[in-house]
Design a protein around this motif. Structure first.
Motif, PDB file in Angstrom:
ATOM      1  N   ALA A 177       0.797  -1.010   0.036  1.00  0.00           N
ATOM      2  CA  ALA A 177      -0.056  -0.079  -0.099  1.00  0.00           C
ATOM      3  C   ALA A 177       0.786   1.248   0.133  1.00  0.00           C
ATOM      4  CB  ALA A 177      -1.063   0.127   1.369  1.00  0.00           C
ATOM      5  N   HIS A 178       1.937   1.175   0.800  1.00  0.00           N
ATOM      6  CA  HIS A 178       2.962   2.409   0.892  1.00  0.00           C
ATOM      7  C   HIS A 178       3.554   2.674  -0.485  1.00  0.00           C
ATOM      8  CE1 HIS A 178       2.449   2.167   5.151  1.00  0.00           C
ATOM      9  NE2 HIS A 178       2.798   3.172   5.319  1.00  0.00           N
ATOM     10  N   HIS A 202       6.936   3.274  14.438  1.00  0.00           N
ATOM     11  CA  HIS A 202       7.007   1.819  14.431  1.00  0.00           C
ATOM     12  C   HIS A 202       6.944   1.270  13.139  1.00  0.00           C
ATOM     13  CE1 HIS A 202       6.232   1.307  18.658  1.00  0.00           C
ATOM     14  NE2 HIS A 202       5.263   2.041  18.849  1.00  0.00           N
ATOM     15  N   GLY A 203       7.032   1.849  12.347  1.00  0.00           N
ATOM     16  CA  GLY A 203       7.023   1.761  10.635  1.00  0.00           C
ATOM     17  C   GLY A 203       8.579   1.458  10.374  1.00  0.00           C
ATOM     18  N   ASP A 204       8.866   0.885   9.280  1.00  0.00           N
ATOM     19  CA  ASP A 204      10.251   0.682   8.692  1.00  0.00           C
ATOM     20  C   ASP A 204      10.486   1.818   7.953  1.00  0.00           C
ATOM     21  OD1 ASP A 204      12.346  -0.311   7.157  1.00  0.00           O
ATOM     22  OD2 ASP A 204      11.576  -2.509   7.687  1.00  0.00           O
ATOM     23  N   ALA A 209      12.064   4.366   2.888  1.00  0.00           N
ATOM     24  CA  ALA A 209      13.217   5.379   2.049  1.00  0.00           C
ATOM     25  C   ALA A 209      13.316   4.664   0.607  1.00  0.00           C
ATOM     26  CB  ALA A 209      14.535   5.422   2.824  1.00  0.00           C
ATOM     27  N   GLU A 210      13.500   3.419   0.572  1.00  0.00           N
ATOM     28  CA  GLU A 210      13.546   2.776  -0.708  1.00  0.00           C
ATOM     29  C   GLU A 210      12.080   3.163  -1.491  1.00  0.00           C
ATOM     30  OE1 GLU A 210      13.737  -1.547  -0.111  1.00  0.00           O
ATOM     31  OE2 GLU A 210      15.462  -1.510   1.182  1.00  0.00           O
ATOM     32  N   LEU A 211      11.239   3.159  -1.118  1.00  0.00           N
ATOM     33  CA  LEU A 211      10.047   3.283  -1.869  1.00  0.00           C
ATOM     34  C   LEU A 211       9.937   4.987  -2.246  1.00  0.00           C
ATOM     35  CD1 LEU A 211       7.428   1.540   0.106  1.00  0.00           C
ATOM     36  CD2 LEU A 211       8.459   0.577  -1.817  1.00  0.00           C
ATOM     37  N   THR A 218      11.085  13.409  -2.607  1.00  0.00           N
ATOM     38  CA  THR A 218      11.788  13.969  -1.252  1.00  0.00           C
ATOM     39  C   THR A 218      10.822  14.117  -0.128  1.00  0.00           C
ATOM     40  OG1 THR A 218      13.488  14.994  -2.784  1.00  0.00           O
ATOM     41  CG2 THR A 218      13.267  16.074  -0.578  1.00  0.00           C
ATOM     42  N   ARG A 219      11.405  13.899   0.922  1.00  0.00           N
ATOM     43  CA  ARG A 219      10.456  13.931   2.060  1.00  0.00           C
ATOM     44  C   ARG A 219      10.741  15.175   2.910  1.00  0.00           C
ATOM     45  NH1 ARG A 219      12.417  10.232   6.386  1.00  0.00           N
ATOM     46  NH2 ARG A 219      12.043   8.533   4.926  1.00  0.00           N
ATOM     47  N   THR A 220       9.698  15.566   3.399  1.00  0.00           N
ATOM     48  CA  THR A 220       9.709  16.873   4.442  1.00  0.00           C
ATOM     49  C   THR A 220       8.951  16.655   5.641  1.00  0.00           C
ATOM     50  OG1 THR A 220      10.217  18.463   2.694  1.00  0.00           O
ATOM     51  CG2 THR A 220       9.511  19.259   4.971  1.00  0.00           C
TER      52      THR A 220
END
Length: 245
Positions: A177-178, A202-204, A209-211, A218-220
């Motif tokens: 889903a991610h 609690h997530g991976d 980051a791979e996805l 890019t994440r903020t």
């Protein structure tokens, strides 16, 4: 055995099933709610909401309230919520001026619950709810100013099979889903649209980051909420994604 003894045995049996099906370390209130078989009402964000059986209770942990407050709401624009649950965020979006809200959820109970709360708060004309596995029910040409998902961040094995509705709200087998959200989500954004993900510690993060790299995003981090329950701490984070460059 008296009727009281029988009722106690049934309750204990239901609790034992929930204990086996749900991960350890969850707030005790969630295990109690897993036994709930009747509609209830709860208060959140200065409003009263309906909650149907089989739908995640958003009042137990802080992310629904916090993320709903933090999200930007394009006045007169459009918002897509993935995994709407009982519809709190979608309804608040409509109340705060979003012209058209689309709420997606994989269970019919959540779809019905979202529509029920939209009607309760007078925004049924601005909220549509569709039963959908991620974006599957959308027309390929649909576009949204804001897309948001408070994700089921716990990574489950690829071959995991759901046996309890609460598992869907907290566990994602293989992060399928991610991957759909990060890879496919941007295709549904309007020009200048914004993509938001609610995630927790609690997530991976390595898998996430791979996805992100695969999707070219890019994440903020926009904010973090700390939640302490049952002797453990969980940090809920609201993330925004933009394409590289």
């Amino acid at each position: 055995m008296t009727s009281t003894d029988a009722a106690s045995t049934d309750t204990n049996s239901t609790q034992a099933v929930a204990d086996r099906q749900l991960p350890a370390g969850l707030p005790p209130e969630l295990f109690a709610h897993a036994q709930q078989s009747d509609p209830i009402e709860f208060d959140l964000l200065d409003r009263t909401w309906d909650l149907l059986p089989g739908v995640w209770p958003p009042y137990i942990s802080p992310e629904t309230k916090g993320f709903t407050d933090w999200l930007p709401y394009p006045e007169g624009g459009s918002l897509l919520e993935v995994g709407s649950g009982c519809g709190v965020t979608s309804v608040i979006a409509a109340l705060r001026g979003v012209g058209q809200v689309t709420a997606l959820d994989i269970t019919q109970e959540a779809v019905d619950n979202t529509l029920l709360n939209a009607a309760r708060h007078g925004v049924a004309d601005h909220v549509r709810a569709l039963r959908s596995d991620m974006f599957a029910a959308l027309d390929p040409d649909e576009r949204f100013d804001v897309i948001y998902w408070d994700s089921n961040a716990l990574l489950a094995p690829d071959d995991f099979t759901y046996t309890h509705y609460m598992q869907r709200a907290i566990m994602d087998p293989g992060y399928a889903a991610h991957r759909s959200f990060l890879v496919d989500g941007p295709r549904y954004l309007a020009d200048g649209g914004r993509l938001f993900l609610g995630f927790n510690d609690h997530g991976d993060w390595d898998k996430l980051a791979e996805l992100e790299q695969e999707a070219g995003l890019t994440r903020t981090e926009l904010g973090v909420l700390e939640f302490v329950s049952n002797g453990s701490t969980a940090n809920f984070r609201l993330l925004e994604y933009r394409t590289h460059g």
